[in-house]
Scaffold this motif. Structure first.
Motif, PDB file in Angstrom:
ATOM      1  N   ALA A 197     -44.487  29.650   8.899  1.00 32.74           N
ATOM      2  CA  ALA A 197     -44.471  28.635   9.722  1.00 32.74           C
ATOM      3  C   ALA A 197     -43.688  28.469  10.874  1.00 32.74           C
ATOM      4  N   LEU A 198     -44.041  28.068  12.064  1.00 31.21           N
ATOM      5  CA  LEU A 198     -43.042  28.015  13.321  1.00 31.21           C
ATOM      6  C   LEU A 198     -43.222  26.678  13.751  1.00 31.21           C
ATOM      7  N   GLY A 199     -42.155  25.905  13.725  1.00 32.19           N
ATOM      8  CA  GLY A 199     -42.111  24.553  13.989  1.00 32.19           C
ATOM      9  C   GLY A 199     -41.218  24.588  15.520  1.00 32.19           C
ATOM     10  N   LEU A 200     -41.815  23.436  16.174  1.00 35.30           N
ATOM     11  CA  LEU A 200     -41.271  23.308  17.853  1.00 35.30           C
ATOM     12  C   LEU A 200     -41.049  21.680  17.682  1.00 35.30           C
ATOM     13  N   ARG A 201     -39.781  21.184  17.429  1.00 35.86           N
ATOM     14  CA  ARG A 201     -39.346  19.872  17.554  1.00 35.86           C
ATOM     15  C   ARG A 201     -39.234  19.474  18.717  1.00 35.86           C
ATOM     16  N   TYR A 227     -50.237  13.484  28.295  1.00 37.37           N
ATOM     17  CA  TYR A 227     -48.983  14.475  27.730  1.00 37.37           C
ATOM     18  C   TYR A 227     -49.736  15.141  26.416  1.00 37.37           C
ATOM     19  N   LYS A 228     -50.513  14.177  25.404  1.00 37.50           N
ATOM     20  CA  LYS A 228     -50.859  14.913  24.200  1.00 37.50           C
ATOM     21  C   LYS A 228     -51.815  15.957  24.290  1.00 37.50           C
ATOM     22  N   LEU A 229     -52.821  15.571  25.095  1.00 43.37           N
ATOM     23  CA  LEU A 229     -53.769  16.623  25.390  1.00 43.37           C
ATOM     24  C   LEU A 229     -53.396  17.812  25.924  1.00 43.37           C
ATOM     25  N   SER A 230     -52.329  17.684  27.361  1.00 44.49           N
ATOM     26  CA  SER A 230     -51.914  18.916  27.962  1.00 44.49           C
ATOM     27  C   SER A 230     -51.206  19.800  27.047  1.00 44.49           C
ATOM     28  N   ASN A 231     -50.393  19.209  26.046  1.00 46.60           N
ATOM     29  CA  ASN A 231     -49.842  20.208  25.073  1.00 46.60           C
ATOM     30  C   ASN A 231     -50.657  20.877  24.064  1.00 46.60           C
ATOM     31  N   GLN A 232     -51.787  20.081  23.606  1.00 44.66           N
ATOM     32  CA  GLN A 232     -52.877  20.769  22.696  1.00 44.66           C
ATOM     33  C   GLN A 232     -53.374  21.884  23.412  1.00 44.66           C
ATOM     34  N   PHE A 239     -54.646  31.602  10.497  1.00 44.49           N
ATOM     35  CA  PHE A 239     -53.900  31.318  11.551  1.00 44.49           C
ATOM     36  C   PHE A 239     -54.483  29.907  12.196  1.00 44.49           C
ATOM     37  N   GLY A 240     -53.302  29.092  12.254  1.00 41.41           N
ATOM     38  CA  GLY A 240     -53.663  27.717  12.999  1.00 41.41           C
ATOM     39  C   GLY A 240     -52.545  27.066  13.673  1.00 41.41           C
ATOM     40  N   PHE A 241     -52.571  26.323  14.491  1.00 39.62           N
ATOM     41  CA  PHE A 241     -51.576  25.470  15.221  1.00 39.62           C
ATOM     42  C   PHE A 241     -52.162  23.890  15.482  1.00 39.62           C
ATOM     43  N   SER A 242     -51.125  23.213  15.772  1.00 37.81           N
ATOM     44  CA  SER A 242     -51.453  21.608  16.061  1.00 37.81           C
ATOM     45  C   SER A 242     -50.299  21.128  16.864  1.00 37.81           C
ATOM     46  N   PHE A 243     -50.550  20.075  17.559  1.00 34.53           N
ATOM     47  CA  PHE A 243     -49.472  19.454  17.988  1.00 34.53           C
ATOM     48  C   PHE A 243     -49.778  17.767  17.777  1.00 34.53           C
ATOM     49  N   ASP A 244     -48.486  17.414  17.092  1.00 29.25           N
ATOM     50  CA  ASP A 244     -48.413  15.924  16.635  1.00 29.25           C
ATOM     51  C   ASP A 244     -47.677  15.093  17.565  1.00 29.25           C
ATOM     52  N   LEU A 245     -48.252  13.829  17.730  1.00 35.45           N
ATOM     53  CA  LEU A 245     -47.441  12.942  18.561  1.00 35.45           C
ATOM     54  C   LEU A 245     -47.509  11.571  18.019  1.00 35.45           C
ATOM     55  N   LYS A 247     -44.964   7.718  18.700  1.00 31.87           N
ATOM     56  CA  LYS A 247     -43.931   7.263  19.625  1.00 31.87           C
ATOM     57  C   LYS A 247     -42.598   7.650  19.197  1.00 31.87           C
ATOM     58  N   GLN A 248     -42.099   7.908  17.971  1.00 32.03           N
ATOM     59  CA  GLN A 248     -41.151   8.172  17.396  1.00 32.03           C
ATOM     60  C   GLN A 248     -40.638   9.698  17.457  1.00 32.03           C
ATOM     61  N   PHE A 249     -41.809  10.445  17.306  1.00 31.50           N
ATOM     62  CA  PHE A 249     -41.463  11.871  17.474  1.00 31.50           C
ATOM     63  C   PHE A 249     -42.587  12.816  17.817  1.00 31.50           C
ATOM     64  N   HIS A 250     -42.437  14.102  18.264  1.00 30.97           N
ATOM     65  CA  HIS A 250     -43.460  15.045  18.393  1.00 30.97           C
ATOM     66  C   HIS A 250     -43.080  16.481  18.359  1.00 30.97           C
ATOM     67  N   PHE A 251     -44.063  17.280  17.855  1.00 32.11           N
ATOM     68  CA  PHE A 251     -43.990  18.453  17.293  1.00 32.11           C
ATOM     69  C   PHE A 251     -45.056  19.358  17.237  1.00 32.11           C
ATOM     70  N   SER A 252     -44.746  20.663  17.354  1.00 26.34           N
ATOM     71  CA  SER A 252     -45.828  21.672  17.158  1.00 26.34           C
ATOM     72  C   SER A 252     -45.553  22.336  15.936  1.00 26.34           C
ATOM     73  N   ILE A 253     -46.765  23.065  15.272  1.00 22.15           N
ATOM     74  CA  ILE A 253     -46.725  23.721  14.372  1.00 22.15           C
ATOM     75  C   ILE A 253     -47.630  24.846  14.244  1.00 22.15           C
ATOM     76  N   LEU A 254     -47.186  26.104  14.051  1.00 26.09           N
ATOM     77  CA  LEU A 254     -48.042  27.252  14.107  1.00 26.09           C
ATOM     78  C   LEU A 254     -47.928  27.975  12.609  1.00 26.09           C
ATOM     79  N   THR A 255     -49.081  28.288  12.007  1.00 24.74           N
ATOM     80  CA  THR A 255     -48.858  28.575  10.690  1.00 24.74           C
ATOM     81  C   THR A 255     -49.999  29.994  10.382  1.00 24.74           C
ATOM     82  N   ALA A 256     -49.476  30.879   9.555  1.00 16.63           N
ATOM     83  CA  ALA A 256     -50.320  32.043   9.281  1.00 16.63           C
ATOM     84  C   ALA A 256     -49.684  32.654   7.924  1.00 16.63           C
ATOM     85  N   ASP A 257     -50.929  33.311   7.137  1.00 19.46           N
ATOM     86  CA  ASP A 257     -50.559  33.971   5.974  1.00 19.46           C
ATOM     87  C   ASP A 257     -50.449  35.375   6.715  1.00 19.46           C
ATOM     88  N   THR A 258     -49.153  36.000   6.540  1.00 17.02           N
ATOM     89  CA  THR A 258     -48.925  37.311   7.273  1.00 17.02           C
ATOM     90  C   THR A 258     -48.096  38.478   6.510  1.00 17.02           C
TER      91      THR A 258
END
Length: 410
Positions: free
Chosen positions: A241-245, A260-265, A292-298, A300-311
């Motif tokens: 998992a790669l996290g982007l805080r 902002y949320k849709l743009s980053n997704q 393999f998958g990814f998400s962008f969570d938003l 008002k207190q925080f926001h982050f992206s996560i990319l995950t994979a079995d590899t």
């Protein structure tokens, strides 16, 4: 309504089911706040929002689930970082089900005896999740991205924190966060809107609620992230998992926030989605598979992206993903043509999703941006250009903090 409750009605005359969702703005992050009637901040055990969700179904005269079953309905509930929702779905007795939903959520019944019984049940649930490697990957990454914060804790808590919860704790949390002014009700189905509105209004006017007080929560805080960590579990292949805080300042206005949320997704989808050349390349060389998958969570207190994979090669995959993020401006996939394709795909998925009452209700309740909501998505999507995506992605990428978390086979 006069008691502060916000109610949304979406009549669906051509449907044969009614779906109701009753939501409070109270989730796993809300552990430190000033209880109603108090003057000082108080910290409660982790997992208490989820525990309270479980306990509201148990009443002095039995389990509410059986009452819904007798009406021919299904019911459930869930807790997230920022909200707790209770729901029903039925083909019959829609008014009786609406009344039962409102009444059981608005009438708590907690005793030390039933709290003690629930502690054992939730501890079993926590243990079940500990055996789920995908859950451990997500939870482990969050704990490294946001150390010493409520995000680092499991939504369900730990056996120790669950054992510390008392009936008095539950009542204090309930009285603070389950006031109608902090809640919303969403009803959709083949009902007559005027009749249903009168029915809900009468139900609420026959109840007494204390005076509305502003809820004072402790601002969200987290220590600096830990850039790398790993764990050994019984898995066949490494899980990465790669996290982007996010550290950039998010927009204040509701419209800009949704853009902002849709743009980053969409930004992630352009670079790593199944229509991208990179996805095909990484798949063909065996660095990723269908997991393999990814998400962008938003929030008002925080926001982050996560990319995950079995590899089989977490280090090489991490390097490839990070290089893509740094050089996205010269990426073939970052183009107007690709964006138009993704927007058409998103609109197709959006209009298709409108056939699902459950999806509409859950998306609507979770994405209310002041005067904007789920139904504004097509109009907002139209305003998102490649320049807009670059503007917000640049802010996010330049200031983000990277975190890697890997689960290795024992």
């Amino acid at each position: 309504m006069s008691n502060g409750l916000t109610v949304y009605y979406l009549p669906k005359a051509d449907y044969n089911r009614t779906y109701g969702l009753f939501t409070t703005n109270f989730g796993s992050l809300d552990t430190t706040f000033i209880p109603r009637g108090a003057t000082e901040f108080q910290t409660f055990p982790e997992g208490i929002a989820h525990f309270l969700e479980h306990k509201l179904f148990e009443k002095e005269d039995g389990d509410v689930m059986y009452k819904f079953g007798a009406l021919g309905a299904q019911t459930n509930a869930f807790t997230s970082f920022s909200r707790t929702s209770y729901l029903f779905s039925t083909r019959e007795n829609s008014y009786e089900c609406t009344q039962l939903l409102l009444d059981f959520v608005q009438k708590p019944y907690f005793t030390e005896e039933n709290v003690h019984k629930e502690q054992g049940i939730i501890q079993q649930e926590i243990q079940m999740y500990q055996d789920d490697s995908d859950f451990r990957l997500f939870a482990g990454l969050l704990a490294k991205m946001y150390p010493e914060s409520p995000l680092a804790a499991d939504i369900a808590g730990t056996p120790a924190t669950i054992n510390a919860i008392t009936s008095e704790d539950l009542y204090q949390n309930y009285e603070t966060f389950y006031h109608p002014s902090n809640m919303n009700l969403f009803l959709t189905g083949p009902f007559d809107i005027d009749k249903m509105a009168d029915f809900v209004k009468n139900n609420q006017e026959n109840k007494t609620f204390v005076k509305i007080e502003e809820i004072k929560r402790q601002p969200f805080q987290a220590e600096n992230p830990r850039s790398f960590d790993q764990l050994e579990l019984e898995v066949a292949m490494p899980k990465f998992a790669l996290g982007l805080r996010g550290e950039d300042e998010i927009p204040k206005s509701s419209k800009e926030l949704l853009i902002y949320k849709l743009s980053n997704q969409i930004f992630l989808d352009l670079l790593f989605g199944r229509t991208s050349e990179r996805y095909e390349k990484l798949y063909n060389v065996g660095l990723i598979d269908d997991s393999f998958g990814f998400s962008f969570d938003l929030e008002k207190q925080f926001h982050f992206s996560i990319l995950t994979a079995d590899t089989e090669n977490p280090e090489k995959l991490s390097q490839a993903l990070q290089e893509a993020l740094k050089s996205y401006k010269i990426d073939k996939d970052f183009s107007v043509e690709h964006l138009d394709l993704l927007k058409r795909e998103m609109l197709g998925d959006y209009f298709s999703s409108l056939n699902s009452l459950e999806y509409i209700a859950n998306q609507f309740a979770s994405e209310i941006y002041d005067d904007l909501n789920f139904f504004d998505l097509p109009e907002i999507l139209e305003k998102i250009t490649l320049d807009v995506i670059e503007k917000y992605a640049e802010k996010f990428i330049n200031e983000m903090k990277l975190v890697e978390f890997t689960i290795l086979p024992k």
